[in-house]
Design an enzyme around this catalytic site. Structure first.
Site, short mmCIF file in Angstrom:
data_model
loop_
_atom_site.label_atom_id
_atom_site.label_comp_id
_atom_site.label_asym_id
_atom_site.label_seq_id
_atom_site.Cartn_x
_atom_site.Cartn_y
_atom_site.Cartn_z
N ALA A 15 0.94 -1.15 0.08
CA ALA A 15 0.10 0.01 0.02
C ALA A 15 0.79 1.24 0.01
CB ALA A 15 -0.79 -0.02 1.30
N VAL A 16 1.91 1.27 0.81
CA VAL A 16 2.84 2.48 0.91
C VAL A 16 3.59 2.48 -0.48
CG1 VAL A 16 4.39 3.57 2.09
CG2 VAL A 16 2.77 2.41 3.58
N ARG A 101 14.14 3.20 13.82
CA ARG A 101 13.70 4.71 14.49
C ARG A 101 14.26 5.15 15.82
NH1 ARG A 101 7.47 3.10 13.41
NH2 ARG A 101 7.49 3.31 10.96
N CYS A 130 3.13 6.12 11.81
CA CYS A 130 1.90 7.11 10.99
C CYS A 130 1.29 7.92 12.32
CB CYS A 130 0.98 6.08 10.52
SG CYS A 130 0.54 4.61 11.11
N SER A 160 -5.58 0.56 6.81
CA SER A 160 -4.48 0.71 6.02
C SER A 160 -3.12 0.56 6.55
CB SER A 160 -4.52 2.03 5.30
OG SER A 160 -4.30 3.06 5.98
N GLY A 161 -3.13 0.80 8.03
CA GLY A 161 -1.81 0.77 8.78
C GLY A 161 -1.33 -0.69 8.72
N ARG A 236 -7.99 0.05 16.42
CA ARG A 236 -8.15 -0.16 15.33
C ARG A 236 -9.79 0.30 14.94
NH1 ARG A 236 -3.99 -0.04 11.83
NH2 ARG A 236 -3.07 -2.00 12.40
N HIS A 243 -6.24 7.90 9.44
CA HIS A 243 -6.37 7.70 11.07
C HIS A 243 -7.03 8.93 11.38
CE1 HIS A 243 -4.08 4.23 10.54
NE2 HIS A 243 -2.88 4.63 10.99
#
Lengths: 347, 347
Positions: A15-16, A101, A130, A160-161, A236, A243
């Protein structure tokens, strides 16, 4: 255009990845050559870019031999495996996974918040989670005016996440439920259509899930505010790709809601969406497909003299992932940082 | 059974009215005669009760002439019109609307929290708003151990709060969206399927909507805690009939999460739903059709030394409305309070 770059997308069929491809084209990123990489499973698929058909290739070490920038969005373990190889081959990796990260050597960047952090990169720059990106864009301008002491956030996170297949699953679930059938649950542990559940990422000993701890830790790192206290409840919900977040902020002094509104009206990456007469505020359906984080319902918190409440919706795939990564790549180009300035990351 | 009563349901054909009918039968409420009342529009419809077919009658003054208890769930203006007539005719009205809730002469009752408040009724007893009832049941036992100072709540509210037609509309919207059609929006101002939006009730000057102010004011009244500070963000989500709430509590002293868990394990009306290994917590699909408020994800708040986070799901139509009303009626029977003990309400 002075220079153009050899770009690779790792995880090009997700998706990304799909959104990255569209954004690179729409934003006219200076590309001389584009390589689409994915797992063996997706190799051979064809994607269109600037009117040309590109074939997705299976990732392998030599694919990074002639690449300047890698935009990686294929999950943490994939990034851990391939980012060091790409960096060693001379590329800069903008990584959308959680793998690097919190590594102190890796800049974690939201261009509207801490663009200068890219300067010190050692080959990898991490794209935040996100929920963190969306919240950061919305509250950073307020934090600049008066440091935030504490955040209590509740999220309303779309399918979508969890990826493109998760989005499809929610639709299949809805279809099944409407027909009185048992909804399929291959991606999600429970039906999400007409239901919701606390984010099903790993729980730590304190009872916080990984998604919540990302908001807590990543926001602290991006803001360079280790004393900023954050609690979050991540949930969710049966929404496809944007979101939403209910955010309660505490400051040391009162923060006037109208002043917050004025600040956010002209803040980069933010669109103020507030029609008090029409009871119209940010919604996922309006945030989907948009670059800006929609922010509204800014109110003085009636339970705390120095509190402020706000509400946001933002496209999880776009600003929550792909757009932020492309903005980081643009920043690297702008600042001529496509060769590592810091010692290469000990990956 | 010593005695039985003449019961009327006002608003018998709505979502809550339908549930009231089922609960009165299932809980074997001592009924000698049951009258189903609704607007002219619904008159003539037939409902089944204990195997008998009952015809819904249009409400009119004489319908209350031989009634002991009225369970009203037909909206505020209907209650304002008919409650005084019913009380004058000698009935006690358990009112599910917001019409009388904040009237200082009217008890506002959650039987698990303030059952004694029914004693002083003047003919009308108010049933609180759904979000308030669910939160009250979950946090009152903790408040008993150590007074809550502040609550920050975010809600995830199902379509049922807007009635039976709203539930149908969400399904129609989902069907339309899945077929690539424009979703109908007759009841809700915006599509709710695959979307969500801040609760579309009237906004006050402080930017809080009526639904949020109900949580703030009603909880204060039920708890008899006028200094309890509450802020809420109420959000409508595409779920059919159970509400969920993310609740952040602040106490004066630290409140151990395990102690909270122990307390809630044996609290009336609460079911603790926590499987930390399986990442399984309260969900609307599990709360629907259940009497108890499902509570879980009890955590020490990492952003506040005296904070506690919890998460709940509860059936909006059942405990959030119909069940609570029937429990109040049961309390009136138990305590022999079916004649007003206080001076009749100046309605």
């Amino acid at each position: 255009m002075s220079q153009s770059y050899r770009v690779a997308i790792l995880g090009a069929t997700g998706a990304v990845g799909t959104e990255l491809l569209q954004l690179l084209e729409a934003r006219k990123f200076p590309i001389s050559e584009l390589t689409l990489l994915a797992s063996e499973r997706s190799a051979g698929e064809v994607r269109s870019f600037r009117g040309e058909e590109l074939t997705v290739e299976a990732v392998s070490p030599e694919k990074f031999d002639a690449v300047d920038i890698v935009l990686a969005s294929a999950g943490g373990s994939t990034s851990k495996e391939w980012a060091p190889i790409a960096v060693k081959a001379g590329a800069v990796v903008v990584d959308n996974s959680s793998a690097f990260r919190m590594d102190p050597q890796v800049p974690l960047v939201v261009p509207e918040v801490n663009p200068d952090a890219v300067e010190a990169h050692g080959g990898v720059i991490a794209n935040p989670n996100c929920t963190t990106i969306l919240m950061s864009v919305a509250v950073w301008p307020l934090h600049q005016k008066q440091p935030i002491q504490r955040i209590v956030a509740s999220t309303y996170q779309s399918a979508s996440g969890a990826g493109a297949r998760a989005m499809e699953e929610v639709k299949q679930q809805a279809r099944a439920i409407l027909q009185g059938q048992v909804p399929p649950t291959e991606i999600f542990p429970y039906p999400l259509a007409f239901n919701l559940f606390p984010h099903n990422s790993d729980l730590n000993d304190q009872g916080y899930c990984a998604e919540e701890m990302k908001m807590v830790q990543e926001t602290g790192k991006i803001f360079a505010a280790s004393d900023l206290r954050i609690s979050a409840t991540c949930v969710r919900v049966p929404v496809l790709r944007a979101h939403s977040e209910a955010i309660n902020l505490e400051f040391e002094q009162p923060f006037d809601a109208d002043e917050a509104r004025e600040i956010l009206k002209s803040s980069p990456g933010v669109k103020l969406v507030e029609d008090w007469q029409a009871n119209y505020f940010p919604m996922p359906m309006d945030a989907s497909g948009r670059d800006e984080v929609l922010v509204g319902r800014i109110r003085q918190d009636i339970s705390h003299p120095n509190g402020l409440e706000l509400w946001l919706s933002g496209d999880q795939i776009r600003k929550g992932a792909a757009l932020n990564a492309v903005q980081i790549a643009e920043l690297l180009v702008e600042r001529n940082l496509l060769k590592a300035s810091a010692p290469a990351l000990a990956l």
